[in-house]
Every structure is written in C-alpha cells, then in structure tokens.
Design a protein around this motif. Structure first.
Motif: not given
Length: 305
Positions: A167-173, A203-211
C-alpha cells in the motif's frame, strides 16, 4: 492470448511496470528557485512491480510480471529491462501510455516521487483467461496498487492462491488502497504517513483476510503484526553494507526479501530480517540502476545478522 511459461510459477506479479526520471537535487524539501543546476538527469525503467519481480527473480524464484504498457519509448525501456534480466514479462498494450514518475533524490538518499496519474491504463483490464492461465498452479500473487490491479482483485479471490500487496504511503483511510488490503493475505505499507501505525495495522487485520501486516519505517526498521501472535512488534533496520546512494526501490526490495522467506517456509520475524537486508542493499544502489541482491548474498548476510 496464451503466454509461454515453463511450469507453475512461484510468484505472479500484477501491475507496477513503469519508468522513472531521476533528478539529484541539493536538498529535500527543495526551496523555490527559478532554476537549479543538477547532475545528469536520467530516465530508467523500474517501478514497484518491476522491482519486486526482478528482486524475486534474483533470489531464484520463478516469476512472471503482467501489466499494461504504452507503445512508446518508455515502454521499450521496461521491455528491455526484463529482457536483459531474463525475467518473464507479459505486456498488454494500452492507449494510456507507460506509467511514469519523476523522482527527486536528496544528498542523504531520501526520495520525493511525482507520479503521473494520467498514464497507466485506468480503464484497462487484465483478460480473465490470461490471468487464470498464469495463476494456475502459481504459489503466490503479488498485486501492485497501480491500475489495472484493482480490477483483478475479485477474480483472484476465486483462484485460491495467496495474495500480497504493498500500500506504500497509505494514510490508513483512502478506500482505493483499502480494497487491496481487504483482498490480501500479506500487506506491506510504509509508516511514513501514519500517525499511529499499530492502529492502522490492526485495522488491516480487522478487514478479515490478512494474516500478516508489515509497516516499514526506513532507518528505524519497522513494525510486524501477525494474526497468530496478535501483538505488534518492532524489527530493526540493517546497516547497509556500502554507502547509501538513495532509497529508490528499498521498499520493493524489502517486499521481495520478505516474500522469499515466506515462500521458503521461514517464520515472520526471519522474513522481516531478510526483507531488511534486501532493503538495505537497495539503498546502496544508484537510482539509475536496478541491481537486486541475489540469493547467496541474502542468505550469507542473513546468517551473520
């Protein structure tokens, strides 16, 4: 369209092929002036997808990059880069032209990238049959956030392969980046624009897929979070083996080193260590070059770290 490739791939990389114009500047940020005398301005191939592909290829993995390119001089530079390296690359024609950026590089190696959003095939799609053919039997797919990667996410969900993204320099939103985070098993990002990296990673883990979520933080190392452990932990940066030239491609090299470790069955902490070694090597290579660390050098440094 059928593509000749020799057996199942280790990693299919989608998107992220392009060209940078490199300008060495006396400082960053650059104060306003009518003009600055600078050293030779160089244009070279190597965006994020190119760099990850060549990094994994240098580490001995069977890779294939799929992206769109313009029938322009920039596209010819990208094709030549992969031809010289021996890495497999399928380029689909786009009327939008080859993706381009201008990178301002300061004396300390920091980079400011100016990305041309008018190029790169926003309305293009990867043909479904071609994507399915390349992904058949593939161990892993790395999806770059440049177009047309976003349009491949839904199809990848039905192919049963593991997926990573940067996601490079993603701002989280930004929702454009978030769709990639929601569709990937391994998510890389930079901590540069994050006031609270740990919260964004959770929050990324909360999206459900990422481990696994990794946030790189330059000379400060980075953050690692896995679903299995549940706690964010820091990992250290690696001292570059030679003087720092610039940071172009360091994050891509980190991703290649990490994915190499992951596909080799190593634990996440060791993967982060290998990524840090590869990223440190990239900082010693001039922006005008693409010279990833090879497998022997990576493993040799990994055992003495």
């Amino acid at each position: 369209m059928r593509v000749a490739h020799h057996g199942p791939l280790d990693v299919l990389v989608l998107g992220g092929a392009g060209v940078d114009t490199i300008v060495d500047v006396p400082q960053l940020p650059l104060p306003y002036a009518d003009s600055y005398p600078v050293p030779a301005i160089t244009t070279r191939a190597g965006h994020t997808g190119d760099n990850v592909t060549l990094g994994l290829h240098a580490l001995g993995l069977r890779t294939h990059l799929l992206d769109v390119l313009g029938e322009d001089p920039e596209g010819a530079l990208v094709r030549d880069l992969h031809h010289r390296s021996g890495s497999r690359f399928t380029a689909l024609a786009t009327a939008a032209g080859t993706k381009r950026a201008v990178n301002l590089v300061g004396p300390d190696g920091r980079r400011l990238s100016l990305y041309d959003v008018s190029r790169g095939g926003e309305h293009d799609r990867f043909p479904e049959a071609l994507l399915a053919e390349l992904a058949d039997g593939c161990r892993h797919v790395h999806v770059c956030i440049t177009h047309p990667g976003a349009y491949a996410l839904e199809q990848l969900a039905g192919l049963g392969t593991t997926v990573s993204t940067d996601l490079h320099d993603w701002d989280g939103h930004n929702p454009y980046h978030a769709q990639f985070a929601a569709a990937a098993d391994v998510v890389f990002l930079s901590a540069t624009a994050l006031a609270d990296p740990e919260a964004v990673m959770r929050g990324v883990l909360g999206l459900g897929r990422a481990h696994t979520v990794v946030a790189t933080d330059g000379a400060r190392g980075g953050y690692l979070l896995t679903r299995a452990d549940g706690g964010v932990r820091r990992f250290a940066a690696v001292t570059p083996p030679r003087p720092v030239r610039d940071s172009n491609g360091a994050g891509d090299a980190f991703a290649a080193g990490f994915l190499f470790g992951l596909l080799d069955g190593r634990d996440p902490d060791e993967c982060a260590r290998l990524g840090a070694i590869a990223g440190a090597h990239a900082c010693t290579v001039a922006a005008t070059e693409v010279d990833p660390i090879d497998r022997d050098a990576l493993l040799a440094r990994g055992t003495t770290f």
